[in-house]
Every structure is written in C-alpha cells, then in structure tokens.
Design a protein around this motif. Structure first.
Motif, mmCIF file in Angstrom:
data_model
loop_
_atom_site.group_PDB
_atom_site.id
_atom_site.type_symbol
_atom_site.label_atom_id
_atom_site.label_comp_id
_atom_site.label_asym_id
_atom_site.label_seq_id
_atom_site.Cartn_x
_atom_site.Cartn_y
_atom_site.Cartn_z
ATOM 1 N N ASP A 245 0.571 -1.049 -0.101
ATOM 2 C CA ASP A 245 -0.249 0.125 -0.342
ATOM 3 C C ASP A 245 1.018 0.861 -0.326
ATOM 4 O O ASP A 245 0.646 2.394 -0.580
ATOM 5 N N GLY B 88 -4.990 2.532 -2.361
ATOM 6 C CA GLY B 88 -6.260 1.597 -0.315
ATOM 7 C C GLY B 88 -5.508 1.983 0.515
ATOM 8 O O GLY B 88 -4.704 3.678 0.712
ATOM 9 N N ASN B 89 -6.424 1.696 1.596
ATOM 10 C CA ASN B 89 -5.861 3.169 2.695
ATOM 11 C C ASN B 89 -5.951 1.315 4.032
ATOM 12 O O ASN B 89 -6.575 1.583 5.694
ATOM 13 N N ASN B 90 -4.779 0.574 3.881
ATOM 14 C CA ASN B 90 -5.128 -0.287 4.929
ATOM 15 C C ASN B 90 -3.929 -0.784 5.592
ATOM 16 O O ASN B 90 -3.116 -1.178 6.272
ATOM 17 N N GLU B 91 -2.520 0.128 5.307
ATOM 18 C CA GLU B 91 -1.550 0.115 5.503
ATOM 19 C C GLU B 91 -2.117 1.107 7.235
ATOM 20 O O GLU B 91 -0.784 0.452 7.958
#
Length: 162
Positions: free
Chosen positions: A70, A76-79
């Motif tokens: 990421d 995405g915003n998964n970090e």
C-alpha cells in the motif's frame, strides 16, 4: 480466488515464513541473549501477523506485505490497519515474552547458585583427597579384570611378537 487457492497461498506463505524465521534465528545466534531473543520476537511478529484485506469476504494477508504494497503503490487505505495490527500483536507478543523472562530469571538464578555450590563442594573434596592415592587401586587389576578382546575378533592364527 477459491477457498482452496486461498488456503494453498497461506500454506506456502507459512512455509516460506518459517524458512525466513529459521534464517533469522541462524543470523542472530552469535548475539548476546538479551538482544537476540527480542530480535527473534520482532522477526516472528513481522512474519506472522495477519491483517484483514477485505472485510466483506474475511480475507487476510500478511500485515507487513499489505503495509509495504500500500505504501509502495499508494493504493488503498490498509496501511494504517496493517500498522495497527502489527502494533497490537507486537504488544501482546512482548508482554508474553516479558512474562517468560520474569519466570525464567529466578529459575536461572537458583540454578547458578546450585552450580556454584556444587563446584565449591567438588573443589573442597579435591583438596581433601588422601595423600596415598598412588597405592590405591586404579581399576586395571590383572586378576579381577579380564583382558580386552583382540581388535580383529576371534582369530585362529596368532602372530608372533618381534
């Protein structure tokens, strides 16, 4: 991705992570124990922490891989979720490691005291040994112990000595 593919991928990742952990254990084997063990805990946390990728499907992936991909591809915003999972599992692992160390410390202390007492007793016994040990039996009494068997086994031929 079917359920079997997902399980196969996790199985392969687990095998590769175990190999990486084994290499990490080998690389840290020369270090001082109080540095080596926390580094091994950190390696295990980084390799084995999962994070959720898709909440709708309950799909998980390694948190370090999700965070790295990421950040690298800026998608995405998964970090943040991966970092939170790493922090949570890290905190749990270090608390368990602290409990392990707290239990091990007094046991090692007692073992060290016992070992020092045994060494002191052995040293004291060695100093108190009798002076006429030269006349004591040395275990090679020709009348009590049978002669050793020849090296070649039971030979019928006897070679003369020169």
């Amino acid at each position: 991705m079917t359920e079997n593919d997902y399980l196969l991928a996790w199985g392969l990742y687990a095998l590769a992570a175990l190999g990486c952990l084994a290499v990490g254990f080998r690389l840290t084997s020369w270090m001082w124990r109080w540095l080596r063990e926390p580094l091994r805990v950190v390696m295990a946390i980084l390799l084995f922490t999962p994070t959720i990728v898709d909440p709708a499907k309950d799909l998980f992936a390694p948190a370090i891989a999700v965070g790295a991909l990421d950040l690298l591809f800026k998608v995405g915003n998964n970090e943040l979720r991966a970092a939170a999972d790493l922090a949570m599992y890290g905190m749990i692992a270090f608390v368990l490691y602290g409990v392990f160390v707290a239990v091990r410390w007094p046991l090692e202390k007692r073992a060290r005291v016992r070992r020092e007492q045994a060494e002191a007793a052995a040293k004291r016994d060695a100093e108190e040994a009798p002076a006429d040990e030269a006349f004591a039996a040395d275990g090679r009494d020709r009348y009590r112990n049978p002669p050793p068997a020849p090296q070649g086994g039971n030979r019928s031929r006897v070679e003369p000595r020169l």
